[in-house]
Design a protein around this motif. Structure first.
Motif, mmCIF file in Angstrom:
data_model
loop_
_atom_site.group_PDB
_atom_site.id
_atom_site.type_symbol
_atom_site.label_atom_id
_atom_site.label_comp_id
_atom_site.label_asym_id
_atom_site.label_seq_id
_atom_site.Cartn_x
_atom_site.Cartn_y
_atom_site.Cartn_z
ATOM 1 N N LYS A 157 0.793 -1.012 -0.112
ATOM 2 C CA LYS A 157 -0.006 0.002 0.105
ATOM 3 C C LYS A 157 0.742 1.195 0.005
ATOM 4 N N PRO A 158 1.095 1.720 -1.203
ATOM 5 C CA PRO A 158 1.858 3.143 -1.170
ATOM 6 C C PRO A 158 1.116 4.348 -0.550
ATOM 7 N N SER A 159 1.728 5.412 -0.415
ATOM 8 C CA SER A 159 1.180 6.487 0.269
ATOM 9 C C SER A 159 -0.091 6.910 -0.932
ATOM 10 N N GLU A 160 -1.106 7.364 -0.267
ATOM 11 C CA GLU A 160 -2.040 7.802 -1.233
ATOM 12 C C GLU A 160 -1.731 9.233 -1.704
ATOM 13 N N LYS A 161 -0.709 9.708 -1.226
ATOM 14 C CA LYS A 161 -0.302 10.970 -2.027
ATOM 15 C C LYS A 161 0.794 10.685 -3.046
ATOM 16 N N THR A 162 1.011 9.626 -3.307
ATOM 17 C CA THR A 162 2.126 9.191 -4.462
ATOM 18 C C THR A 162 1.465 7.963 -5.086
ATOM 19 N N PRO A 163 0.459 7.741 -5.505
ATOM 20 C CA PRO A 163 -0.240 6.511 -6.029
ATOM 21 C C PRO A 163 0.333 6.150 -7.508
ATOM 22 N N MET A 164 0.717 7.328 -8.181
ATOM 23 C CA MET A 164 1.124 7.081 -9.497
ATOM 24 C C MET A 164 2.671 6.184 -9.451
ATOM 25 N N CYS A 165 3.238 6.593 -8.598
ATOM 26 C CA CYS A 165 4.402 5.649 -8.339
ATOM 27 C C CYS A 165 4.370 4.316 -8.162
ATOM 28 N N GLY A 166 3.214 4.067 -7.153
ATOM 29 C CA GLY A 166 2.828 2.642 -7.166
ATOM 30 C C GLY A 166 2.462 2.035 -8.220
ATOM 31 N N VAL A 167 1.733 2.505 -8.853
ATOM 32 C CA VAL A 167 1.229 1.933 -10.419
ATOM 33 C C VAL A 167 2.327 1.637 -11.031
ATOM 34 N N ALA A 168 3.362 2.615 -11.253
ATOM 35 C CA ALA A 168 4.484 2.503 -12.183
ATOM 36 C C ALA A 168 5.157 1.265 -11.791
ATOM 37 N N CYS A 169 5.451 1.344 -10.550
ATOM 38 C CA CYS A 169 6.484 0.018 -9.972
ATOM 39 C C CYS A 169 5.826 -1.253 -10.384
ATOM 40 N N GLN A 170 4.389 -1.255 -10.039
ATOM 41 C CA GLN A 170 3.707 -2.434 -10.217
ATOM 42 C C GLN A 170 3.856 -3.092 -11.547
ATOM 43 N N ASN A 171 3.792 -2.017 -12.661
ATOM 44 C CA ASN A 171 3.728 -2.169 -14.102
ATOM 45 C C ASN A 171 5.191 -2.749 -14.218
ATOM 46 N N ILE A 172 6.235 -2.163 -13.755
ATOM 47 C CA ILE A 172 7.523 -2.978 -14.137
ATOM 48 C C ILE A 172 7.801 -4.386 -13.608
ATOM 49 N N ILE A 173 7.484 -4.523 -12.275
ATOM 50 C CA ILE A 173 7.559 -5.963 -11.842
ATOM 51 C C ILE A 173 6.404 -7.021 -12.485
ATOM 52 N N ALA A 174 5.464 -6.368 -12.920
ATOM 53 C CA ALA A 174 4.368 -7.562 -13.344
ATOM 54 C C ALA A 174 4.939 -7.841 -14.849
ATOM 55 N N GLU A 175 5.535 -7.021 -15.441
ATOM 56 C CA GLU A 175 6.397 -7.474 -16.610
ATOM 57 C C GLU A 175 7.257 -8.547 -16.434
ATOM 58 N N VAL A 176 8.105 -8.394 -15.527
ATOM 59 C CA VAL A 176 9.067 -9.227 -14.933
ATOM 60 C C VAL A 176 8.431 -10.698 -14.726
ATOM 61 N N LEU A 177 7.450 -10.473 -13.956
ATOM 62 C CA LEU A 177 6.817 -11.879 -13.453
ATOM 63 C C LEU A 177 6.221 -12.599 -14.876
ATOM 64 N N LYS A 178 5.703 -11.830 -15.652
ATOM 65 C CA LYS A 178 4.936 -12.410 -17.033
ATOM 66 C C LYS A 178 6.043 -12.961 -17.704
ATOM 67 N N LEU A 225 5.841 -16.762 -13.973
ATOM 68 C CA LEU A 225 5.599 -16.634 -12.676
ATOM 69 C C LEU A 225 4.216 -15.906 -12.025
ATOM 70 N N PRO A 226 3.711 -16.580 -10.932
ATOM 71 C CA PRO A 226 2.335 -16.196 -10.694
ATOM 72 C C PRO A 226 2.382 -14.430 -10.090
ATOM 73 N N GLU A 227 1.282 -13.891 -10.609
ATOM 74 C CA GLU A 227 1.524 -12.411 -10.631
ATOM 75 C C GLU A 227 1.309 -11.878 -8.996
ATOM 76 N N GLY A 228 0.677 -12.980 -8.297
ATOM 77 C CA GLY A 228 0.383 -12.668 -6.938
ATOM 78 C C GLY A 228 1.799 -12.174 -6.047
ATOM 79 N N ILE A 229 2.954 -12.654 -6.684
ATOM 80 C CA ILE A 229 4.126 -12.418 -6.047
ATOM 81 C C ILE A 229 4.479 -11.029 -5.722
ATOM 82 N N SER A 230 3.775 -10.062 -6.503
ATOM 83 C CA SER A 230 3.705 -8.832 -6.338
ATOM 84 C C SER A 230 2.419 -8.001 -6.248
ATOM 85 N N CYS A 231 1.909 -7.574 -5.340
ATOM 86 C CA CYS A 231 0.431 -6.888 -5.302
ATOM 87 C C CYS A 231 0.210 -5.607 -4.930
ATOM 88 N N LEU A 232 -0.676 -4.747 -5.333
ATOM 89 C CA LEU A 232 -0.508 -3.615 -5.026
ATOM 90 C C LEU A 232 -2.187 -3.125 -4.534
#
Ligand code: UN1
Length: 517
Positions: free
Chosen positions: A191-212, A216-223
């Motif tokens: 749960k990133p800060s609600e003041k910087t949520p776009m940074c959270g989605v950006a990071c999640q997009n990066i790791i989601a690509e690596v998992l894919k 690997l199961p996408e649940g390894i990194s959840c947002l």
């Protein structure tokens, strides 16, 4: 997207990071299902809307936890060096995306572009560290007191690690936790800060690509996204054995109690009230650089920011003049413009707290040395830009005892020997970072001794901020006691098991106890 944003190349950065105007805030990779109210993210740089992220409802949270817990059953059995390989690839992606991500950090949080890049560099560094660590998750072997017995310990993955992070390091703190947790075989819900949520989605997009890419199961990194209520879902959830939380002392106490109530583990990285002691043997030039960067870097919004300068009376005036002169050189403005040293505060609430702190300091008898104030006019339309201020004060002032997340530096005086300075340095409830500027070996060693600084970090001839990832990071007292990133901080992300194996045909009992049948 606003015109101002376009002129900074932010649009391009957002595109490279796979961000849209509306983003799913609850996600396990490509499987997006955020269905709550949208959180709008406005840049403190120019007030423009960067984008929106959907918040997590309790139904969404359940789906996330199902994905996470089922991913864990697979991930924990993947050999640790292979888990390290996934983290290595993540680090590679971060190298490729360092500039757009650094730019987004700067634009959404307000820190200078250089510091935004530095933050992404910390992510890359911790990935490198974690890759090596993935072959070094060592336990000890012990000698059994019983004949024909072998005893050793081993570390196993813990489970789902909940991460609650703050706005000031919107990407690095997540990576400190995840890079270690992943090589340890854990899965993460962030749960990133609600003041910087776009940074959270950006990071999640990066790791989601690596998992894919690695199947690997996408649940390894959840947002998950939202305010404290979303955080509460994790702190009270027995499926989350470890909650790692970064933020205010107030928040930390709430998290610690909720997690302790169910006997879970928490890793807390809370407020600091960091001081630099300046002794008669200090190099004044180095002191000025360390103190000014420490006080105004990230606009005073690091937990490691320098808040207090404790100066020996014999050099007080000299240091005061040198620091005041340096403040005259500071350029405040758009943090993406590399000519500026100081960007905006995160929002206007932070501006109000800064103003209130300055008023309090004066009310308590402090004298303003470098005047503060909110900047208005061209380039300052967001209302978040303030002038770094210096106040001559006393350690006993209530306001000096508190952490104000703003560029306010208090000058304090000490007389006598270094013990007097150490007593002031330790005379606060927080215990994160501390420093001494001296060329005197005796003073330095005293500061580092058992009766010296009581902080988690104690530096000599370096400022209080800017720790490297290789050391364990965190602090004592109300800073919460947690340690993240380097050294053996990984151990908190694993469960330790002691194994005793008997390879004889007898069953001797420990402590020589006789029990014959
Ligand atoms: C924080 O402010 O929460 O030591 C972390 C530093 C950085 C990390 C700060 N490496 O200043």
């Amino acid at each position: 997207m606003s015109e101002t944003a376009v002129s900074f190349g932010i649009d391009e950065a957002l595109k490279k990071l796979g961000l849209n105007q509306i983003n799913e805030g609850t996600s396990t990779g490509s499987n997006n299902f955020g269905s709550g109210d949208a959180i709008a993210s406005y840049s403190p740089v120019d007030g423009a809307l960067i984008g929106k992220v959907k918040s997590t409802t309790s139904e969404d949270y359940e789906k996330v936890m199902q994905a996470a817990t089922s991913a864990f059953t697979e991930w924990r059995s993947v050999p640790a060096p292979q888990r390290g390989e996934m983290v290595r690839q993540f680090g590679e992606k971060l190298r490729e995306l360092k500039e757009p991500l650094g730019k987004l950090v700067s634009y959404e949080m307000g820190k200078s572009y250089q510091e935004g890049l530095g933050e992404v560099q910390e992510m890359i560094d911790i990935c490198d560290f974690a890759v090596g660590l993935s072959r070094q998750l060592h336990g000890l072997t012990m000698h059994s007191e019983r004949p024909g017995h072998r005893m050793y310990e081993q570390y196993h993955p813990l489970g789902v690690v909940g991460i609650i992070s703050a706005f000031n390091f919107p990407v690095a703190v997540w990576a400190w936790n995840t890079a270690l947790a992943w090589v340890c075989g854990d899965v993460c819900v962030w749960k990133p800060s609600e003041k910087t949520p776009m940074c959270g989605v950006a990071c999640q997009n990066i790791i989601a690509e690596v998992l894919k890419e690695n199947n690997l199961p996408e649940g390894i990194s959840c947002l998950i996204n939202g305010d404290y209520k979303v955080g509460e879902m994790m702190t009270t959830d027995t499926r989350v054995p470890l909650v790692s939380a970064t933020g205010s002392i107030r928040m930390g106490k709430i998290v610690a109690q909720a997690v302790a109530a169910r006997l879970g583990k928490s890793l807390l990285e809370l407020g600091g009230n960091n001081a630099i002691i300046v002794t008669p043997d200090a190099d004044i030039k180095m002191t000025v650089i360390g103190a000014v960067f420490g006080a105004v870097g990230t606009a005073g919004q690091r937990c490691t920011s320098t808040r207090r300068l404790i100066i020996h009376e014999s050099i007080y005036d000299q240091v005061k003049e040198a620091v005041t002169d340096a403040y005259k050189q500071l350029r405040i403005g758009n943090p993406l413009d590399e000519n500026n040293h100081v960007g905006p505060l995160i929002d206007t609430d932070a501006v109000n707290m800064y103003q209130k702190a300055l008023e309090e300091a004066e009310k308590e008898g402090g004298s303003i040395l470098v005047e503060g104030g909110v900047l208005t006019g061209d380039g300052y339309e967001s209302g978040c830009y303030v002038k770094p201020a210096i106040v001559e004060a006393k350690n006993s002032f209530q306001i000096v005892q508190e952490e104000t997340f703003a560029p306010i530096l208090y000058l304090l005086k000490y007389s006598g020997n270094v013990e007097d300075a150490i007593a002031q340095q330790n005379g606060v409830v927080q215990g994160l970072s501390s420093a001494i500027m001296t060329n005197n070996l005796r003073e330095a060693e005293r500061f580092l001794s058992a009766s010296g600084s009581d902080c988690g970090i104690a530096n000599v001839n370096i400022g209080t901020s800017g720790a490297e990832i290789g050391g364990a990071f965190g602090g004592e007292k109300e800073t919460g006691g947690g340690r993240e990133s380097g050294s053996d901080a990984w151990k908190v992300y694993m469960r330790r098991q002691t194994n005793t194996i008997n390879y004889t045909t007898e069953l001797p009992l420990a402590q020589g106890i006789k029990f014959d049948l």
